[in-house]
Design a protein around this motif. Structure first.
Motif, PDB file in Angstrom:
ATOM      1  N   CYS A  80       0.820  -1.222   0.000  1.00 41.19           N
ATOM      2  CA  CYS A  80       0.000   0.000   0.000  1.00 41.19           C
ATOM      3  C   CYS A  80       0.846   1.261   0.000  1.00 41.19           C
ATOM      4  N   ASN A  82       3.271   1.826  -1.994  1.00 42.07           N
ATOM      5  CA  ASN A  82       3.808   2.028  -3.342  1.00 42.07           C
ATOM      6  C   ASN A  82       5.343   1.896  -3.342  1.00 42.07           C
ATOM      7  N   PRO A  87       1.711  -2.925  -9.351  1.00 44.19           N
ATOM      8  CA  PRO A  87       0.655  -3.065  -8.341  1.00 44.19           C
ATOM      9  C   PRO A  87       0.544  -4.513  -7.854  1.00 44.19           C
ATOM     10  N   GLN A 198       9.992   6.093  -4.732  1.00 35.88           N
ATOM     11  CA  GLN A 198       9.636   4.757  -4.234  1.00 35.88           C
ATOM     12  C   GLN A 198      10.754   4.178  -3.374  1.00 35.88           C
TER      13      GLN A 198
END
Length: 340
Positions: A80, A82, A87, A198
């Motif tokens: 969640c 990221n 995904p 990220q």
């Protein structure tokens, strides 16, 4: 054996009484090797592979007739944040790809002649967010561990564990950070190809998991339950199960190594039946291998997972066995061995 595992403490007890190697088989393998038409030691690590296989197959001339690739899949609550380039839905999509035979592991396993066993673990139920609570309950952890054990073919001549799970390099990094400390960033790479933002989130997730769990973890199995993933737990179960079945294991990269490291941190003799197929391009993998005292066979800059590096190394093991089993002896070839 599998029916006797109902708690994490059961696993801890069994880790204290693991079967050992067959040294007599290794002695006979050395004698066989000494008669082959080559200078002793001239095949380098191929000879090391043969002795390793001999110890765990209890054969002076090991075989590679039934290698197995086990791919485990699970989803992670920390996805969640990221922390991956993909995904979480990709985990299920890749499981379907494995099943259809379309992934890299399927092609490589085909070259090795290995069966590909795929086990997906509750993909619709990700683990918990381990920055705020343990990733799973004891019951969930034990269940996943037993799934891994049960997936191992008792007749396999070599096991190559692999995995699929969006976010699992973050979980692997958290495992290593809890086991060995250092900076969170020491254990973190680009995983599936993440960008700078990220990467920074990934570092933050691993650092926060250490803040929450660092002062309370008790051993490697506790770390596994607190920050592991279901597929990582299943790999640990498969590695453990292979030991009880006396099947040699070729470890894959960073995530597989993290699963193995939790066993090692609980019992330092638990990985005697394992070799490491390759050194991943994930920086944490090199540090992990130093901690568990293992040297990889190959260095190919791989970071795919799935067990691909382990299966490629399995091809090297097949070559080693072919030499050991197929070469002529000095006597049969009429070669003078007196000066070798």
């Amino acid at each position: 054996m599998l029916r006797s595992i109902t708690s994490m403490d059961d696993i801890r007890r069994l880790l204290k009484v693991l079967p050992g190697p067959d040294e007599e088989a290794a002695i006979q393998a050395v004698k066989h090797d000494s008669r082959l038409t080559k200078p002793r030691g001239s095949l380098g690590r191929l000879e090391e592979i043969v002795l390793w296989l001999s110890r765990w197959q209890s054969r002076d001339v090991p075989v590679m007739g039934r290698p197995q690739s086990c791919v485990f899949a699970g989803n992670h609550g920390i996805a969640c944040y990221n922390v991956s380039a993909f995904p979480a839905a990709v985990t299920r999509q890749m499981v379907e790809n494995f099943t259809r035979g379309g992934a890299a592991i399927n092609q490589l396993a085909g070259v090795l002649g290995a069966e590909v066993t795929v086990r997906a673990l509750h993909l619709d139920q990700p683990t918990q967010d381990f920055t705020i609570e343990p990733a799973m309950s004891e019951a969930s952890c034990v269940e996943a561990f037993c799934v891994g054990f049960d997936a191992v073919d008792p007749d396999a001549t070599l096991l190559c564990p692999g995995e699929m799970g969006i976010g699992n390099t973050t979980s692997a990094a958290a495992i290593c950070h809890l086991l060995w400390g250092g900076r969170a960033a020491d254990w973190i790479g680009i995983g599936t190809g993440i960008d700078k933002a990220q990467y920074e989130r990934k570092v933050d997730v691993v650092a926060r998991s250490y803040q929450l769990h660092g002062d309370v973890v008790t051993d490697g199995l506790d770390v596994l339950q607190r920050v592991g993933g279901l597929e990582i737990v299943a790999m640990a179960g498969a590695i453990f199960g292979a030991r009880w079945l006396r099947i040699p294991v070729m470890l894959d990269g960073f995530i597989c190594g993290a699963a193995a490291a939790t066993l090692f941190a609980t019992s330092r003799d638990s990985l005697m039946h394992c070799m490491v197929g390759h050194g991943s391009s994930e920086p944490g993998h090199r540090l992990l291998l130093e901690r568990i005292g293992k040297r990889p066979l190959l260095d190919l800059d791989l970071r795919l997972g799935e067990g691909t590096g382990a299966v490629i190394a399995g091809l090297i093991a097949r070559a080693a066995v072919a030499c050991h089993s197929g070469m002529a002896s000095f006597e049969d070839a009429g070669v003078d061995s007196g000066h070798l």
